[in-house]
Motif scaffolding. Structure first.
Motif, mmCIF file in Angstrom:
data_model
loop_
_atom_site.group_PDB
_atom_site.id
_atom_site.type_symbol
_atom_site.label_atom_id
_atom_site.label_comp_id
_atom_site.label_asym_id
_atom_site.label_seq_id
_atom_site.Cartn_x
_atom_site.Cartn_y
_atom_site.Cartn_z
ATOM 1 N N MET A 1 0.835 -1.203 0.000
ATOM 2 C CA MET A 1 0.000 0.000 0.000
ATOM 3 C C MET A 1 0.870 1.252 0.000
ATOM 4 S SD MET A 1 -3.306 -0.140 -0.018
ATOM 5 C CE MET A 1 -3.743 1.346 0.867
ATOM 6 N N GLN A 2 1.884 1.247 0.839
ATOM 7 C CA GLN A 2 2.735 2.421 0.930
ATOM 8 C C GLN A 2 3.529 2.632 -0.353
ATOM 9 O OE1 GLN A 2 2.658 4.775 2.997
ATOM 10 N NE2 GLN A 2 4.365 5.904 2.073
ATOM 11 N N ALA A 3 3.994 1.534 -0.950
ATOM 12 C CA ALA A 3 4.753 1.648 -2.197
ATOM 13 C C ALA A 3 3.896 2.249 -3.302
ATOM 14 C CB ALA A 3 5.287 0.281 -2.611
ATOM 15 N N VAL A 4 2.652 1.811 -3.424
ATOM 16 C CA VAL A 4 1.757 2.364 -4.443
ATOM 17 C C VAL A 4 1.498 3.842 -4.166
ATOM 18 C CG1 VAL A 4 -0.567 2.248 -5.429
ATOM 19 C CG2 VAL A 4 0.702 0.143 -4.982
ATOM 20 N N ALA A 5 1.349 4.187 -2.897
ATOM 21 C CA ALA A 5 1.149 5.591 -2.539
ATOM 22 C C ALA A 5 2.347 6.441 -2.956
ATOM 23 C CB ALA A 5 0.919 5.721 -1.030
ATOM 24 N N GLU A 6 3.516 5.815 -3.035
ATOM 25 C CA GLU A 6 4.728 6.529 -3.454
ATOM 26 C C GLU A 6 4.936 6.482 -4.961
ATOM 27 O OE1 GLU A 6 7.747 4.623 -1.172
ATOM 28 O OE2 GLU A 6 7.135 5.553 0.721
ATOM 29 N N PRO A 54 2.835 8.614 6.686
ATOM 30 C CA PRO A 54 2.277 7.828 5.575
ATOM 31 C C PRO A 54 2.120 6.341 5.878
ATOM 32 C CG PRO A 54 3.932 9.362 4.767
ATOM 33 C CD PRO A 54 4.006 9.407 6.258
ATOM 34 N N LEU A 55 3.087 5.732 6.564
ATOM 35 C CA LEU A 55 3.012 4.294 6.798
ATOM 36 C C LEU A 55 1.852 3.951 7.730
ATOM 37 C CD1 LEU A 55 4.416 1.697 5.987
ATOM 38 C CD2 LEU A 55 5.801 1.864 8.061
ATOM 39 N N MET A 56 1.663 4.776 8.744
ATOM 40 C CA MET A 56 0.514 4.566 9.635
ATOM 41 C C MET A 56 -0.785 4.698 8.844
ATOM 42 S SD MET A 56 -2.045 6.473 11.253
ATOM 43 C CE MET A 56 -3.149 6.223 12.621
ATOM 44 N N GLY A 57 -0.834 5.674 7.921
ATOM 45 C CA GLY A 57 -2.024 5.852 7.101
ATOM 46 C C GLY A 57 -2.290 4.651 6.216
ATOM 47 N N SER A 58 -1.239 4.072 5.654
ATOM 48 C CA SER A 58 -1.408 2.893 4.798
ATOM 49 C C SER A 58 -1.921 1.700 5.589
ATOM 50 C CB SER A 58 -0.075 2.545 4.132
ATOM 51 O OG SER A 58 0.295 3.531 3.194
ATOM 52 N N LEU A 59 -1.422 1.531 6.816
ATOM 53 C CA LEU A 59 -1.881 0.435 7.660
ATOM 54 C C LEU A 59 -3.353 0.614 8.012
ATOM 55 C CD1 LEU A 59 -1.456 -2.079 9.408
ATOM 56 C CD2 LEU A 59 -0.538 -0.597 11.201
ATOM 57 N N LEU A 60 -3.723 1.818 8.379
ATOM 58 C CA LEU A 60 -5.118 2.079 8.741
ATOM 59 C C LEU A 60 -6.049 1.867 7.545
ATOM 60 C CD1 LEU A 60 -7.138 3.046 10.899
ATOM 61 C CD2 LEU A 60 -6.713 5.390 10.112
ATOM 62 N N VAL A 89 -8.369 -5.952 14.316
ATOM 63 C CA VAL A 89 -7.952 -4.868 15.206
ATOM 64 C C VAL A 89 -6.699 -5.274 15.970
ATOM 65 C CG1 VAL A 89 -8.592 -3.466 17.189
ATOM 66 C CG2 VAL A 89 -10.289 -3.937 15.394
ATOM 67 N N SER A 90 -6.704 -6.480 16.498
ATOM 68 C CA SER A 90 -5.556 -6.952 17.276
ATOM 69 C C SER A 90 -4.292 -7.010 16.433
ATOM 70 C CB SER A 90 -5.863 -8.334 17.860
ATOM 71 O OG SER A 90 -4.719 -8.883 18.497
ATOM 72 N N GLN A 91 -4.412 -7.559 15.212
ATOM 73 C CA GLN A 91 -3.215 -7.680 14.380
ATOM 74 C C GLN A 91 -2.757 -6.330 13.841
ATOM 75 O OE1 GLN A 91 -3.256 -10.802 11.490
ATOM 76 N NE2 GLN A 91 -3.743 -12.380 13.002
ATOM 77 N N ALA A 92 -3.674 -5.409 13.632
ATOM 78 C CA ALA A 92 -3.279 -4.069 13.196
ATOM 79 C C ALA A 92 -2.455 -3.375 14.278
ATOM 80 C CB ALA A 92 -4.518 -3.239 12.868
ATOM 81 N N VAL A 93 -2.905 -3.497 15.514
ATOM 82 C CA VAL A 93 -2.171 -2.884 16.627
ATOM 83 C C VAL A 93 -0.805 -3.558 16.789
ATOM 84 C CG1 VAL A 93 -2.170 -2.489 19.120
ATOM 85 C CG2 VAL A 93 -4.281 -2.152 17.789
ATOM 86 N N THR A 94 -0.776 -4.876 16.670
ATOM 87 C CA THR A 94 0.492 -5.609 16.767
ATOM 88 C C THR A 94 1.447 -5.193 15.657
ATOM 89 O OG1 THR A 94 -0.594 -7.521 17.769
ATOM 90 C CG2 THR A 94 1.555 -7.901 16.756
ATOM 91 N N ALA A 95 0.926 -5.089 14.434
ATOM 92 C CA ALA A 95 1.758 -4.677 13.297
ATOM 93 C C ALA A 95 2.319 -3.274 13.504
ATOM 94 C CB ALA A 95 0.947 -4.739 12.004
ATOM 95 N N ALA A 96 1.482 -2.386 14.023
ATOM 96 C CA ALA A 96 1.950 -1.019 14.278
ATOM 97 C C ALA A 96 3.121 -1.016 15.253
ATOM 98 C CB ALA A 96 0.806 -0.167 14.812
ATOM 99 N N GLY A 97 3.046 -1.874 16.261
ATOM 100 C CA GLY A 97 4.094 -1.924 17.271
ATOM 101 C C GLY A 97 5.403 -2.498 16.779
ATOM 102 N N GLN A 98 5.395 -3.143 15.608
ATOM 103 C CA GLN A 98 6.598 -3.802 15.101
ATOM 104 C C GLN A 98 7.444 -2.899 14.212
ATOM 105 O OE1 GLN A 98 4.880 -7.254 13.238
ATOM 106 N NE2 GLN A 98 4.905 -8.461 15.138
ATOM 107 N N ASP A 99 7.019 -1.681 13.970
ATOM 108 C CA ASP A 99 7.782 -0.773 13.115
ATOM 109 C C ASP A 99 7.946 0.561 13.843
ATOM 110 O OD1 ASP A 99 8.229 1.337 10.942
ATOM 111 O OD2 ASP A 99 8.305 -0.502 9.759
ATOM 112 N N LYS A 100 9.156 1.068 13.845
ATOM 113 C CA LYS A 100 9.431 2.301 14.591
ATOM 114 C C LYS A 100 8.672 3.505 14.040
ATOM 115 C CE LYS A 100 13.702 3.307 12.020
ATOM 116 N NZ LYS A 100 15.161 3.523 12.145
ATOM 117 N N GLN A 101 8.266 3.435 12.762
ATOM 118 C CA GLN A 101 7.512 4.546 12.190
ATOM 119 C C GLN A 101 6.066 4.586 12.678
ATOM 120 O OE1 GLN A 101 8.127 5.378 7.867
ATOM 121 N NE2 GLN A 101 9.350 3.507 7.879
ATOM 122 N N THR A 102 5.562 3.459 13.149
ATOM 123 C CA THR A 102 4.146 3.396 13.539
ATOM 124 C C THR A 102 3.939 3.044 15.009
ATOM 125 O OG1 THR A 102 4.107 1.094 12.777
ATOM 126 C CG2 THR A 102 3.389 2.770 11.218
ATOM 127 N N ALA A 103 4.999 2.666 15.699
ATOM 128 C CA ALA A 103 4.854 2.179 17.079
ATOM 129 C C ALA A 103 4.175 3.194 17.987
ATOM 130 C CB ALA A 103 6.220 1.784 17.638
#
Length: 426
Positions: A1-6, A54-60, A89-103
């Motif tokens: 998603m983020q790559a396409v946004a770029e 942007p990365l948080m936006g792509s995840l959401l 919801v659970s996996q989205a929150v977990t995924a966010a926590g695994q990247d410093k840009q979204t944690a």
């Protein structure tokens, strides 16, 4: 998603995915791309100040598209992806926590998604007030299609928003359609003949599991694209140019027709190498094919000065006719791209016309539904190119008109010797 946004092509991004998970990533990505307008509208309603990065936006956006699946929707010819809301919801929150840009935004993502679940009906009603959400296309795209096809625009958009069928072109140098149909029936794979050499599968299958793949009995090619080779009446020994040839589907079709001296030209050397790969799998005579890397509009970079008997000009375009197979295209394009691409097409056509013999045939092809890249270009060619005479051709092929093909435009012209009396019989 983020790559396409770029601005990167989804095809390019998916090819970089590890093979074991590529199919799953593609399925989810395609679904999200088809529902991206809905995800964006919901995100706008949930984030008053927009995404903090942007990365948080792509995840959401991804999770909102998957949470907001409608009962009647389908994706890739199958049921849409369905997950329990609490799992997403659970996996989205977990995924966010695994990247410093979204944690740092785990709490914000959790709050947005839980609010959506509480207010789903009201939020969806608000989102569907937007035309881009109702149709799944950018607003400028909807307007352009509506202006061009006032009585057909709704069916065109509806068809383009859905996944396209898997269509095969039979390699007539190796087998025939009846043989392939029998092999499919033996494997309980439903299929229907289409066009002169095509078969449409009732349900998409992994290509490696379809009978005849290793034997080179067929190639995957949309029914609209299959028209190209059939429109050029080739005979053995002709000197033929396939301009903008990669990855070689139309090249293969030309070689199935006759034993010609074919030059395959493309500006991208990496993609051009796929022409040979495809011809090898199909068992077509690739020894007589000359691969040339060059800019079609700049003749000194590739042309040896010897004219061609026939030219297939599958010119660069907005690819607006194949969005059901490449749903990222509609989000990668801007409205100005139509005019820019049309200007590029004219430069390429004018250059290629110089390389055509008097009496030679020129087939112009685009996988676009915008008139600026189709019927308007044919009118320009007919009035501008020296000795150009239009011959019967399909013109604009539109998806969603009771057909199983993508959107294409075809114009066939003969280059008449300027000393001859104009031929008006066409």
């Amino acid at each position: 998603m983020q790559a396409v946004a770029e601005g990167y092509s989804l095809t390019e991004v998916l090819n970089a995915e590890p093979l074991p998970r590529r199919a799953a990533v593609q399925s989810l990505s395609f679904y999200v791309m088809r529902r991206l307008a809905r995800g964006r509208a919901l995100a706008d309603l949930l984030l008053e100040r927009g995404a903090p990065n942007p990365l948080m936006g792509s995840l959401l956006l991804t999770v909102l598209c998957l949470l907001s699946v409608e009962p009647a929707e389908s994706a890739d010819g199958q049921r849409p992806p369905r997950y329990e809301a609490h799992t997403l919801v659970s996996q989205a929150v977990t995924a966010a926590g695994q990247d410093k840009q979204t944690a740092a935004f785990k709490g914000l993502i959790n709050a947005c998604l839980r609010r959506y679940l509480r207010e789903r009906e009201a939020l969806m009603a608000q989102a569907y007030l937007r035309s881009d959400v109702r149709w799944g296309f950018p607003k400028w795209w909807i307007r352009r299609i509506r202006e061009a096809y006032p009585s057909q625009w709704e069916s065109i958009l509806a068809s383009a928003a859905a996944p396209g069928p898997l269509t095969l072109r039979i390699n007539t140098r190796k087998t025939d359609r009846d043989t392939v149909m029998q092999a499919l029936q033996a494997q309980h794979i439903g299929a229907t003949p289409i066009g002169q050499h095509g078969i449409v599968l009732d349900q998409a299958q992994p290509v490696g599991k379809i009978p005849g793949f290793e034997q080179g009995w067929w190639l995957v090619q949309d029914a609209g694209a299959q028209c190209a080779a059939d429109l050029l009446p080739l005979t053995d020994g002709m000197r033929v140019l396939d301009a903008c040839a990669a990855p070689g589907g139309k090249t293969a079709g030309l070689l199935m027709q006759a034993k010609v001296h074919l030059t395959a030209l493309d500006i991208d050397e990496v993609r051009l190498s796929r022409v040979t790969e495809n011809l090898l799998r199909l068992g077509l005579d690739h020894d007589g094919v000359i691969l040339k890397t060059g800019n079609a509009a700049r003749l000194p970079s590739w042309w040896d000065g010897q004219p061609f008997d026939a030219i297939l000009a599958d010119v660069p375009c907005t690819a607006s006719g194949i969005v059901r197979r490449h749903p990222d295209i509609k989000w990668l394009r801007e409205e100005q791209d139509i005019a820019d691409t049309a200007a590029l097409q004219r430069r390429i056509v004018a250059a290629l016309w110089e390389t055509l013999k008097p009496g030679g045939l020129f087939l112009y092809v685009t996988c676009s539904v915008f008139p600026q890249e189709g019927i308007e270009q044919e009118a320009w060619m007919r009035t501008t190119l020296p000795g150009a005479v239009s011959l019967p051709a399909p013109g604009q092929l539109l998806p969603g008109q009771g057909s199983e093909h993508d959107g294409f435009f075809y114009a066939l012209l003969r280059k008449q010797d300027e000393k001859q009396t104009p031929d008006t019989s066409a």
